[in-house]
Design a protein around this motif. Structure first.
Motif, PDB file in Angstrom:
ATOM      1  N   SER A 196      52.690  39.246  15.440  1.00 23.68           N
ATOM      2  CA  SER A 196      53.934  39.611  14.760  1.00 23.68           C
ATOM      3  C   SER A 196      54.140  41.122  14.773  1.00 23.68           C
ATOM      4  CB  SER A 196      53.906  39.125  13.302  1.00 23.68           C
ATOM      5  OG  SER A 196      54.973  39.672  12.559  1.00 23.68           O
ATOM      6  N   LYS A 197      55.337  41.537  15.152  1.00 25.91           N
ATOM      7  CA  LYS A 197      55.659  42.963  15.116  1.00 25.91           C
ATOM      8  C   LYS A 197      55.573  43.531  13.707  1.00 25.91           C
ATOM      9  CE  LYS A 197      58.873  43.568  19.017  1.00 25.91           C
ATOM     10  NZ  LYS A 197      60.264  43.951  19.360  1.00 25.91           N
ATOM     11  N   TYR A 198      55.992  42.729  12.745  1.00 27.18           N
ATOM     12  CA  TYR A 198      56.195  43.261  11.404  1.00 27.18           C
ATOM     13  C   TYR A 198      55.112  42.910  10.396  1.00 27.18           C
ATOM     14  CZ  TYR A 198      60.832  44.293  13.231  1.00 27.18           C
ATOM     15  OH  TYR A 198      61.870  44.777  13.999  1.00 27.18           O
ATOM     16  N   ASP A 199      54.206  42.012  10.737  1.00 22.32           N
ATOM     17  CA  ASP A 199      53.210  41.572   9.747  1.00 22.32           C
ATOM     18  C   ASP A 199      51.757  41.796  10.153  1.00 22.32           C
ATOM     19  OD1 ASP A 199      55.086  40.561   7.834  1.00 22.32           O
ATOM     20  OD2 ASP A 199      55.415  38.844   9.163  1.00 22.32           O
ATOM     21  N   THR A 200      51.455  41.818  11.456  1.00 26.33           N
ATOM     22  CA  THR A 200      50.057  41.879  11.890  1.00 26.33           C
ATOM     23  C   THR A 200      49.358  43.147  11.433  1.00 26.33           C
ATOM     24  OG1 THR A 200      50.473  40.456  13.806  1.00 26.33           O
ATOM     25  CG2 THR A 200      48.529  41.849  13.893  1.00 26.33           C
ATOM     26  N   TYR A 201      50.082  44.236  11.260  1.00 27.19           N
ATOM     27  CA  TYR A 201      49.436  45.491  10.840  1.00 27.19           C
ATOM     28  C   TYR A 201      48.682  45.325   9.528  1.00 27.19           C
ATOM     29  CZ  TYR A 201      52.708  46.615   7.042  1.00 27.19           C
ATOM     30  OH  TYR A 201      53.412  46.609   5.862  1.00 27.19           O
ATOM     31  N   LYS A 202      49.151  44.393   8.679  1.00 27.70           N
ATOM     32  CA  LYS A 202      48.492  44.170   7.394  1.00 27.70           C
ATOM     33  C   LYS A 202      47.097  43.578   7.562  1.00 27.70           C
ATOM     34  CE  LYS A 202      53.024  42.954   5.454  1.00 27.70           C
ATOM     35  NZ  LYS A 202      53.828  41.831   4.892  1.00 27.70           N
ATOM     36  N   GLU A 203      46.840  42.979   8.735  1.00 29.26           N
ATOM     37  CA  GLU A 203      45.582  42.279   8.973  1.00 29.26           C
ATOM     38  C   GLU A 203      44.626  43.056   9.871  1.00 29.26           C
ATOM     39  OE1 GLU A 203      47.260  38.908  10.842  1.00 29.26           O
ATOM     40  OE2 GLU A 203      48.341  38.236   9.060  1.00 29.26           O
ATOM     41  N   LEU A 204      45.079  44.161  10.470  1.00 31.02           N
ATOM     42  CA  LEU A 204      44.254  44.867  11.444  1.00 31.02           C
ATOM     43  C   LEU A 204      42.985  45.457  10.845  1.00 31.02           C
ATOM     44  CD1 LEU A 204      46.740  46.718  13.837  1.00 31.02           C
ATOM     45  CD2 LEU A 204      45.262  44.755  14.326  1.00 31.02           C
ATOM     46  N   GLY A 205      42.974  45.660   9.546  1.00 31.67           N
ATOM     47  CA  GLY A 205      41.764  46.168   8.901  1.00 31.67           C
ATOM     48  C   GLY A 205      40.605  45.196   9.004  1.00 31.67           C
ATOM     49  N   GLN A 206      40.889  43.917   9.289  1.00 34.85           N
ATOM     50  CA  GLN A 206      39.839  42.912   9.449  1.00 34.85           C
ATOM     51  C   GLN A 206      39.234  42.951  10.854  1.00 34.85           C
ATOM     52  OE1 GLN A 206      41.422  38.997   8.505  1.00 34.85           O
ATOM     53  NE2 GLN A 206      43.010  39.912   7.226  1.00 34.85           N
ATOM     54  N   ALA A 207      39.947  43.545  11.794  1.00 29.11           N
ATOM     55  CA  ALA A 207      39.572  43.450  13.209  1.00 29.11           C
ATOM     56  C   ALA A 207      38.540  44.494  13.599  1.00 29.11           C
ATOM     57  CB  ALA A 207      40.816  43.619  14.080  1.00 29.11           C
ATOM     58  N   TYR A 208      37.728  44.138  14.585  1.00 28.36           N
ATOM     59  CA  TYR A 208      36.893  45.117  15.270  1.00 28.36           C
ATOM     60  C   TYR A 208      37.701  45.712  16.416  1.00 28.36           C
ATOM     61  CZ  TYR A 208      32.473  44.062  12.940  1.00 28.36           C
ATOM     62  OH  TYR A 208      31.471  43.928  12.012  1.00 28.36           O
ATOM     63  N   PHE A 209      37.467  46.983  16.688  1.00 32.13           N
ATOM     64  CA  PHE A 209      38.088  47.656  17.819  1.00 32.13           C
ATOM     65  C   PHE A 209      36.992  48.026  18.812  1.00 32.13           C
ATOM     66  CE2 PHE A 209      41.402  47.876  14.831  1.00 32.13           C
ATOM     67  CZ  PHE A 209      42.571  48.320  15.418  1.00 32.13           C
ATOM     68  N   THR A 210      37.220  47.737  20.095  1.00 31.72           N
ATOM     69  CA  THR A 210      36.283  48.203  21.113  1.00 31.72           C
ATOM     70  C   THR A 210      36.841  49.466  21.751  1.00 31.72           C
ATOM     71  OG1 THR A 210      37.293  46.733  22.759  1.00 31.72           O
ATOM     72  CG2 THR A 210      35.331  45.938  21.599  1.00 31.72           C
ATOM     73  N   LEU A 211      35.919  50.369  22.096  1.00 34.36           N
ATOM     74  CA  LEU A 211      36.290  51.680  22.626  1.00 34.36           C
ATOM     75  C   LEU A 211      35.407  52.004  23.817  1.00 34.36           C
ATOM     76  CD1 LEU A 211      37.583  54.587  22.414  1.00 34.36           C
ATOM     77  CD2 LEU A 211      35.746  55.105  20.788  1.00 34.36           C
ATOM     78  N   GLU A 212      36.017  52.405  24.917  1.00 33.30           N
ATOM     79  CA  GLU A 212      35.252  52.916  26.062  1.00 33.30           C
ATOM     80  C   GLU A 212      36.100  53.932  26.800  1.00 33.30           C
ATOM     81  OE1 GLU A 212      35.889  52.504  29.422  1.00 33.30           O
ATOM     82  OE2 GLU A 212      37.474  50.997  29.372  1.00 33.30           O
ATOM     83  N   GLY A 213      35.404  54.876  27.468  1.00 34.72           N
ATOM     84  CA  GLY A 213      36.136  55.875  28.223  1.00 34.72           C
ATOM     85  C   GLY A 213      35.378  57.180  28.363  1.00 34.72           C
ATOM     86  N   SER A 214      36.112  58.277  28.500  1.00 38.20           N
ATOM     87  CA  SER A 214      35.536  59.590  28.766  1.00 38.20           C
ATOM     88  C   SER A 214      34.495  59.968  27.716  1.00 38.20           C
ATOM     89  CB  SER A 214      36.645  60.651  28.780  1.00 38.20           C
ATOM     90  OG  SER A 214      37.611  60.362  29.764  1.00 38.20           O
ATOM     91  N   GLU A 215      33.413  60.516  28.180  1.00 34.18           N
ATOM     92  CA  GLU A 215      32.302  60.860  27.288  1.00 34.18           C
ATOM     93  C   GLU A 215      32.622  62.061  26.410  1.00 34.18           C
ATOM     94  OE1 GLU A 215      28.795  60.431  25.389  1.00 34.18           O
ATOM     95  OE2 GLU A 215      29.576  59.084  26.942  1.00 34.18           O
ATOM     96  N   ASP A 216      33.429  62.990  26.933  1.00 35.75           N
ATOM     97  CA  ASP A 216      33.581  64.274  26.242  1.00 35.75           C
ATOM     98  C   ASP A 216      34.146  64.150  24.829  1.00 35.75           C
ATOM     99  OD1 ASP A 216      35.996  63.498  27.250  1.00 35.75           O
ATOM    100  OD2 ASP A 216      36.570  65.456  28.073  1.00 35.75           O
ATOM    101  N   HIS A 217      35.120  63.269  24.622  1.00 34.37           N
ATOM    102  CA  HIS A 217      35.706  63.121  23.292  1.00 34.37           C
ATOM    103  C   HIS A 217      35.551  61.703  22.739  1.00 34.37           C
ATOM    104  CE1 HIS A 217      37.368  67.141  23.340  1.00 34.37           C
ATOM    105  NE2 HIS A 217      37.842  66.903  24.554  1.00 34.37           N
TER     106      HIS A 217
END
Length: 309
Positions: free
Chosen positions: A135-156
């Motif tokens: 949902s464009k308008y409601d999912t943001y309320k639930e994102l605090g439950q989610a894990y985020f994966t991160l990969e990319g440049s080492e420097d930052h």
């Protein structure tokens, strides 16, 4: 859905984040960031109406060109469909992106989508919320439950992790070569489960249920099991014939599948039943190390052998 965000490197409050793409992920992540202290500057979209809707929703600015939003931002999240990432990158890489963080949110594509980004002075990342953004308008309320994966440049990389964690995100840093396998894991518990539910409905229809009744009848079982897995984990939530080492019931299941008249449906269901039962057998052994599962394993192996000969 994929998004690019642009941010400065001075903590959450100092960051300037811009979004290229105003779909569900762009809406949701922008609103989540904005409500957690990140300075979201605004949106650019090839559809101006979408950018305006997202900007109105987040209380930010509409940008008329990619160049303008890149200029005003320090980190760029691109929230466009996966197939459009390279097209957007072709535009961004010709701008002054030195010292910019450039990110997308694809689950299956790595940061390598921004090829030559580091040579141009930018840092490139994949930041994926492990969540169904519906949902464009409601999912943001639930994102605090989610894990985020991160990969990319080492420097930052640490800086990006800190930014996400400061915004309340749970972050797992991963290697880019594991991105496709990671996405496969997510698909197994989301899209493929939908396929299993559909298969269960079809089986009940063959037992005399109307399709609508079959769908509704399975809901309490499905949701109850999902809740148990979520709260207890798969080992403690496991129930059923395999967990009980109920060989007789398992043999009856196999016989009922063998009696299906449609050859393809019979073969497909048998493979699914045996492979998933084998996985449950491993979980059951962990839950009850004292229990004898030898006979169950033999029944599964014998039927698998007969299929693959």
């Amino acid at each position: 859905q994929i998004f690019y965000a642009i941010t400065t490197r001075r903590g959450v409050k100092g960051m300037k984040v811009g979004f290229i793409g105003a779909g569900k992920v762009g809406f949701s992540l922008g609103k989540y960031f904005k409500t957690h202290g990140v300075n979201v500057v605004g949106y650019y979209s090839k559809t101006p109406e979408s950018a305006k809707s997202a900007a109105d929703f987040t209380g930010t600015k509409v940008y008329g060109t990619i160049a303008d939003i890149v200029r005003d931002s320090g980190t760029i999240f691109v929230t466009v469909p996966d197939g459009q990432i390279c097209m957007v990158w072709d535009c961004i890489k010709n701008l002054d992106i030195k010292n910019k963080n450039i990110c997308h949110c694809s689950g299956s594509i790595s940061s390598a989508a921004f090829f030559d980004g580091e040579k141009l002075g930018a840092s490139v990342y994949s930041v994926h919320p492990l969540y169904a953004v519906s949902s464009k308008y409601d999912t943001y309320k639930e994102l605090g439950q989610a894990y985020f994966t991160l990969e990319g440049s080492e420097d930052h990389l640490q800086e990006m992790k800190d930014m996400l964690q400061d915004a309340g995100c749970k972050v797992i840093v991963m290697d880019s070569e594991n991105k496709s396998l990671y996405h496969c894991g997510a698909v197994v518990v989301s899209n493929l489960v939908t396929g299993l539910y559909s298969l269960g409905v079809h089986i009940l229809q063959n037992c005399g249920f109307e399709e609508n009744d079959a769908q509704k009848a399975l809901i309490p079982l499905f949701l109850g099991n999902a809740k148990a897995v979520a709260e207890k984990g798969p080992v403690d939530a496991l129930t059923g014939a395999v967990e009980r080492a109920d060989v007789s019931t398992i043999e009856k299941h196999i016989q009922s599948i063998q009696n299906i008249s449609d050859a393809k449906a019979r073969a497909d269901l048998m493979k699914i039943y045996l492979l998933l039962s084998e996985q449950l057998l491993a979980i059951a052994g962990e839950k009850h190390p004292e229990r004898d599962y030898v006979k169950v394993a033999e029944v599964i192996d014998d039927e698998k052998h007969s299929i693959y000969i």
